[in-house]
Design an enzyme around this catalytic site. Structure first.
Site, PDB file in Angstrom:
ATOM      1  N   THR A  79     -16.817  10.504   0.898  1.00  0.00           N
ATOM      2  CA  THR A  79     -16.202  10.378   2.224  1.00  0.00           C
ATOM      3  C   THR A  79     -14.874   9.617   2.241  1.00  0.00           C
ATOM      4  OG1 THR A  79     -17.604   8.459   2.592  1.00  0.00           O
ATOM      5  CG2 THR A  79     -18.343  10.557   3.517  1.00  0.00           C
TER       6      THR A  79
ATOM      7  N   HIS B 120      -8.293 -10.673 -14.824  1.00  0.00           N
ATOM      8  CA  HIS B 120      -7.741 -10.008 -15.991  1.00  0.00           C
ATOM      9  C   HIS B 120      -6.228  -9.898 -15.820  1.00  0.00           C
ATOM     10  CE1 HIS B 120      -7.741  -7.497 -19.535  1.00  0.00           C
ATOM     11  NE2 HIS B 120      -7.017  -6.597 -18.899  1.00  0.00           N
TER      12      HIS B 120
ATOM     13  N   CYS C 122       0.809  -1.211   0.000  1.00  0.00           N
ATOM     14  CA  CYS C 122       0.000   0.000   0.000  1.00  0.00           C
ATOM     15  C   CYS C 122       0.844   1.262   0.000  1.00  0.00           C
ATOM     16  CB  CYS C 122      -0.940  -0.006   1.193  1.00  0.00           C
ATOM     17  SG  CYS C 122      -2.120  -1.346   1.117  1.00  0.00           S
TER      18      CYS C 122
END
Lengths: 205, 351
Positions: free
Chosen positions: B47, B139, B17
């Site tokens: 939000t 994919h 991340c």
């Protein structure tokens, strides 16, 4: 090697910071040393690291790298286990006293000296604990709260630390600077008297 | 088990991340767009929440999310497991039940032996299976460095959606997993982390937030988020802004992975922590007595991090007991929520 130059060129984060910290803590590295960095992000991160640790430094743009001159100034980057324990979870950041600023100079005498003094005063408030609950600006004092004021950064920082900045609206109108105010809240006489009445004590430099 | 000599970490500078676009950059781009927000869209872009929620009928809403990233660890099988756990987490952060997943794969057709891809996909498939989710396709692209993740569909009752914008004053903040995965991985790259501490961090990232989601529903929790690339403080800020409340984080209570303290002390602070600092700085008040190292740990980008849950004080003890029994032994109460009385007050206070 007692080198004065730490070459972190070609190194990506976190290496430059590791090298910086090592150099600061290494007694064999002179108090003033140079750090060479060749990418913008690492330069910014090292600058922020030094700033947050209170270590003075200056960056020079060279042809294709940055040279940061670091001055240890006696401060070590060191976090002992005690530092973890000393985090007070209940401590209030501010006390209940108020600073009232009525002029853009400090004391009477030379105007130039007065200006230097008030700047030093405003910039040093944050270093002294506890912080005031509020700083109130009236008459000529409101000029210190303008966007181009030499102390605006310090005032913004104080606001972030929880210090309220109250500015006399009548005064700002009188000097026609209302749209130039760069921090705090415009206030009226009622609020100002209310604040002064409730303060434990008032400091007026 | 196959024995792989290929180290996936050598393919990337920033994995997991922490490879996210900077939050500031992203919000700067998004602010100029106006998107439709039909009535059925219960949670959308407004939000900064973890996933989108679309109401189908009175009893069912679907949760849609996707997440994929470059390698976070050396071993391909473990990378697959972690990437899948991380992608599924967005559904769990909303309190939902994940049902269907599709693979998103980018892998070079030459450069790396194709058996490595097989291991990544095996890890992902095993994690998806553990979550009781059906893997139904995907994919792939020919690309380097490799990236892997999932698009996930979940379901939830429309009235039981847990958002990151619903924090209430007086609630306590519970964090279900320790933080510091970004620092451990950065330490692994420079060979400064012990095998034990590295493996411990990986195991932590593999833990599904699934059980926590089920327990949150049992206790009628209405506000939570998962902690990922924007760090504990970045996600806390999103929650505080979304809810217009102040979140106070007590750093001394925050669970931290073993080995993180030592790495930060030596200066091994991942660059992305500085990026997160820039993001939160304006709206966050750091205590003046806060230790610098601890501050930077709070800004460490997490991969497949735990949930940050807002819980009423009187049910916190029971909730914590249930969570501990459900496989989150390190969880802790790390702070609380309060009203923001004035606009000038910070969204997040870090003590």
């Amino acid at each position: 090697m007692n080198s004065k130059i730490i070459d972190a060129r070609g190194q990506l984060c976190p290496k430059p910071i590791i090298l910086t910290k090592k150099a600061i803590n290494d007694p064999n590295i002179p108090n003033e040393f140079f750090l060479l960095i060749d990418n913008e992000t690492s330069k910014e991160n090292v600058e922020r690291f030094l700033k947050d640790n209170g270590i003075s430094h200056q960056t020079y743009q060279k042809e294709n790298y940055f040279q940061i001159s670091v001055s240890k100034t006696g401060k070590k980057v060191n976090s002992s286990s005690e530092a973890y324990c000393s985090i007070s979870t209940t401590k209030k950041l501010t006390a209940d006293h108020i600073i009232a600023i009525t002029n853009d100079k400090m004391g009477s005498g030379s105007n130039d000296l007065g200006k230097i003094l008030i700047q030093g005063f405003m910039n040093t408030i944050k270093e002294v604990s506890p912080l005031p609950q509020k700083i109130i600006f009236y008459n000529n004092g409101v000029k210190l709260t303008l966007k181009d004021s030499p102390v605006i950064d310090s005032l913004k920082e104080l606001e972030k630390l929880g210090v309220k900045i109250q500015i006399c609206g009548t005064c700002a109108d009188y000097y026609e600077v209302k749209d130039k105010i760069g921090c705090g809240k415009i206030s009226n006489m009622y609020d100002i008297i209310d604040s002064l009445t409730k303060a434990t004590h008032i400091i007026s430099p | 088990m196959m024995n792989h000599s290929f180290d996936l970490l050598t393919t990337v500078q920033q994995g997991g991340c922490s490879a996210k676009l900077p939050a500031q950059l992203l919000s700067g781009v998004l602010k100029d767009f106006s998107y439709d927000s039909p009535e059925n869209l219960l949670v959308g872009l407004k939000t900064n929440d973890d996933a989108a929620v679309w109401k189908i009928n009175q009893n069912t809403a679907i949760i849609q999310t996707t997440d994929f990233f470059p390698p976070i660890c050396s071993d391909p099988y473990e990378f697959g497991q972690i990437a899948a756990a991380n992608a599924l987490s967005d559904v769990y952060a909303m309190g939902g039940k994940a049902i269907l997943a599709l693979n998103l794969v980018m892998f070079p057709s030459t450069k790396i032996d194709i058996s490595v891809l097989k291991e990544i996909l095996r890890g992902g498939a095993d994690k998806v299976k553990e979550a009781g989710v059906t893997l139904a396709g995907g994919h792939s692209l020919d690309d380097f460095p490799p990236k892997y993740g999932l698009a996930v569909t979940g379901i939830i009752h429309p009235k039981r959606v847990i958002t990151n914008a619903n924090a209430k004053a007086e609630e306590v903040l519970i964090l279900t997993k320790p933080i510091g995965t970004g620092t451990i991985i950065a330490g692994k790259r420079i060979n400064e982390v012990s095998k034990k501490n590295y493996q411990n961090a990986l195991e932590c990232m593999k833990i599904l937030n699934k059980n926590a989601a089920e327990i949150m529903q049992k206790y009628n929790i209405r506000c939570a988020t998962d902690i990922t690339g924007f760090s504990l403080l970045g996600h806390a800020l999103e929650m505080a802004e979304g809810s217009d409340k102040t979140l106070t984080i007590k750093t001394s209570k925050v669970p931290i992975l073993n080995g993180v303290d030592e790495l930060i002390e030596m200066g091994c602070i991942p660059g992305v922590a500085f990026r997160n600092l820039k993001y939160v700085d304006e709206k966050t008040c750091f205590s003046r007595t806060l230790d610098y190292n601890l501050k930077m740990i709070m800004l460490d980008a997490q991969t497949s991090g735990g949930l940050l849950i807002c819980c009423q004080k009187n049910s916190a003890d029971k909730l914590i007991k249930d969570l501990k029994n459900a496989g989150y032994p390190d969880l802790a109460i790390i702070g609380n929520v309060s009203e923001r009385k004035e606009k000038s007050e910070p969204y997040v206070i870090v003590k």
